[in-house]
Design a protein around this motif. Structure first.
Motif, mmCIF file in Angstrom:
data_model
loop_
_atom_site.group_PDB
_atom_site.id
_atom_site.type_symbol
_atom_site.label_atom_id
_atom_site.label_comp_id
_atom_site.label_asym_id
_atom_site.label_seq_id
_atom_site.Cartn_x
_atom_site.Cartn_y
_atom_site.Cartn_z
ATOM 1 N N THR A 56 15.753 -36.230 35.586
ATOM 2 C CA THR A 56 15.928 -37.439 34.789
ATOM 3 C C THR A 56 14.952 -38.493 35.295
ATOM 4 O O THR A 56 14.528 -38.460 36.447
ATOM 5 N N PHE A 57 14.598 -39.417 34.411
ATOM 6 C CA PHE A 57 13.566 -40.384 34.723
ATOM 7 C C PHE A 57 14.087 -41.801 34.491
ATOM 8 O O PHE A 57 15.001 -42.018 33.700
ATOM 9 N N ILE A 58 13.483 -42.759 35.160
ATOM 10 C CA ILE A 58 13.972 -44.139 35.132
ATOM 11 C C ILE A 58 13.607 -44.813 33.817
ATOM 12 O O ILE A 58 12.444 -44.805 33.398
ATOM 13 N N LEU A 59 14.610 -45.389 33.182
ATOM 14 C CA LEU A 59 14.411 -46.252 32.021
ATOM 15 C C LEU A 59 14.931 -47.628 32.409
ATOM 16 O O LEU A 59 16.127 -47.803 32.631
ATOM 17 N N ASN B 87 22.710 -39.559 37.930
ATOM 18 C CA ASN B 87 23.665 -40.403 38.656
ATOM 19 C C ASN B 87 24.946 -40.633 37.853
ATOM 20 O O ASN B 87 25.606 -41.664 37.999
ATOM 21 N N ASN B 88 25.293 -39.651 36.986
ATOM 22 C CA ASN B 88 26.487 -39.744 36.138
ATOM 23 C C ASN B 88 26.533 -41.057 35.370
ATOM 24 O O ASN B 88 27.589 -41.651 35.181
ATOM 25 N N ASP B 89 25.376 -41.488 34.917
ATOM 26 C CA ASP B 89 25.254 -42.818 34.339
ATOM 27 C C ASP B 89 25.075 -42.730 32.834
ATOM 28 O O ASP B 89 24.902 -41.665 32.258
ATOM 29 N N ASN C 159 19.409 -50.325 32.798
ATOM 30 C CA ASN C 159 19.058 -49.331 33.801
ATOM 31 C C ASN C 159 19.738 -48.008 33.458
ATOM 32 O O ASN C 159 20.954 -47.953 33.279
ATOM 33 N N ALA C 160 18.946 -46.954 33.333
ATOM 34 C CA ALA C 160 19.502 -45.644 33.002
ATOM 35 C C ALA C 160 18.553 -44.566 33.523
ATOM 36 O O ALA C 160 17.388 -44.839 33.846
ATOM 37 N N TYR C 161 19.067 -43.333 33.602
ATOM 38 C CA TYR C 161 18.283 -42.196 34.085
ATOM 39 C C TYR C 161 18.403 -41.056 33.075
ATOM 40 O O TYR C 161 19.116 -40.076 33.293
ATOM 41 N N PRO C 162 17.702 -41.159 31.922
ATOM 42 C CA PRO C 162 17.838 -40.134 30.896
ATOM 43 C C PRO C 162 16.974 -38.907 31.161
ATOM 44 O O PRO C 162 15.937 -38.969 31.820
ATOM 45 N N GLY C 163 17.418 -37.796 30.607
ATOM 46 C CA GLY C 163 16.665 -36.560 30.641
ATOM 47 C C GLY C 163 17.123 -35.667 29.510
ATOM 48 O O GLY C 163 18.131 -35.931 28.850
ATOM 49 N N LEU C 164 16.390 -34.595 29.263
ATOM 50 C CA LEU C 164 16.716 -33.672 28.181
ATOM 51 C C LEU C 164 16.828 -32.263 28.744
ATOM 52 O O LEU C 164 15.948 -31.804 29.477
#
Length: 247
Positions: free
Chosen positions: A20-23, A120-122, A150-155
């Motif tokens: 996952t990457f920082i948004l 981070n279960n976010d 602030n989020a850590y999305p990924g696919l």
């Protein structure tokens, strides 16, 4: 046969790392300006937050399709473009005009196919509004209301058979989206696997409508398509109509 055993089998699994990457978009409003808003500073801050949330969703959507390419964000997570089986789960529409291409994506969602993951279960979370010092272009300080996301999305794409792409859809005559191309894409899915949605640009959906013949009693034009073979079509602004044909 009776009184005869069988060889025991076992499943095979492959461990994959899904990053996952920082948004982290951030914004602020000059306190002196916000406090003079007709509806109060809270309303102005809420409008700002809404605009930046929409921008964040558009960023996520573009990344969903294009991933770490120039059309997405090279610092972001891999998207469908990097996750689909480019050898077997692709239908080529055959368009030839450079930089006028578009794609249509047929996607099956679920834990065994395609799903969003959040580090981070976010989730997408807005921070509380704070007063902070900001600097203008000359480095001079002023007080501003500050907020950020602030989020850590990924696919995550587990199955290679859960995504199919129709590529090289252009404005060339006979090279737009048709039901025949969608049927070709559907034929590539395993038996019993039906994609949940067809993602397409409005130009592609317009081409699909033009390819359909009106069959009603009045002879009225075919309606703007909302489904194909029982699968909903979702229009999106995040699929480009200017894709390079090499993509």
């Amino acid at each position: 046969s009776a009184n005869e055993g069988v060889v025991e089998s076992k499943a095979s699994y492959e461990n994959r790392l899904v990053e996952t990457f920082i948004l982290n978009p951030r914004w602020g409003a000059d306190k002196a300006v916000a406090d003079r808003s007709e509806d109060g500073p809270e309303a102005m801050i809420a409008d700002d937050a809404d605009a930046h949330m929409q921008a964040a969703f558009l960023t996520l959507a573009r990344q969903f399709y294009y991933g770490a390419t120039a059309q997405g964000d090279l610092k972001g997570y891999p998207g469908l473009m990097q996750s689909h089986d480019a050898a077997n789960m692709v239908v080529d529409a055959g368009g030839t005009t450079a930089d006028t291409g578009s794609s249509v994506w047929l996607v099956k969602f679920g834990p065994k196919d395609v799903q969003w993951v959040w580090g981070n279960n976010d989730q997408l979370q807005l921070s509380e509004v704070e007063l902070r010092d900001k600097s203008d272009a000359d480095g001079n300080k002023f007080t501003a209301y500050h907020q950020e996301l602030n989020a850590y999305p990924g696919l995550q794409a587990v199955s290679l058979r859960g995504i199919c792409r129709i590529k090289k859809l252009t404005a060339d005559a006979g090279k737009g989206l048709t039901d025949a191309l969608i049927a070709d894409a559907l034929s590539k899915f395993a038996a019993g696997v039906v994609p949940d949605v067809i993602f397409a640009s409005r130009r592609s959906i317009k081409q699909l409508r033009a390819s359909r013949t009106a069959t009603n009693a009045t002879g009225a034009p075919a309606p703007f398509p909302e489904e194909a073979f029982g699968i909903p079509i979702a229009p999106t602004d995040s699929i480009l109509d200017t894709e390079a044909l090499t993509l």
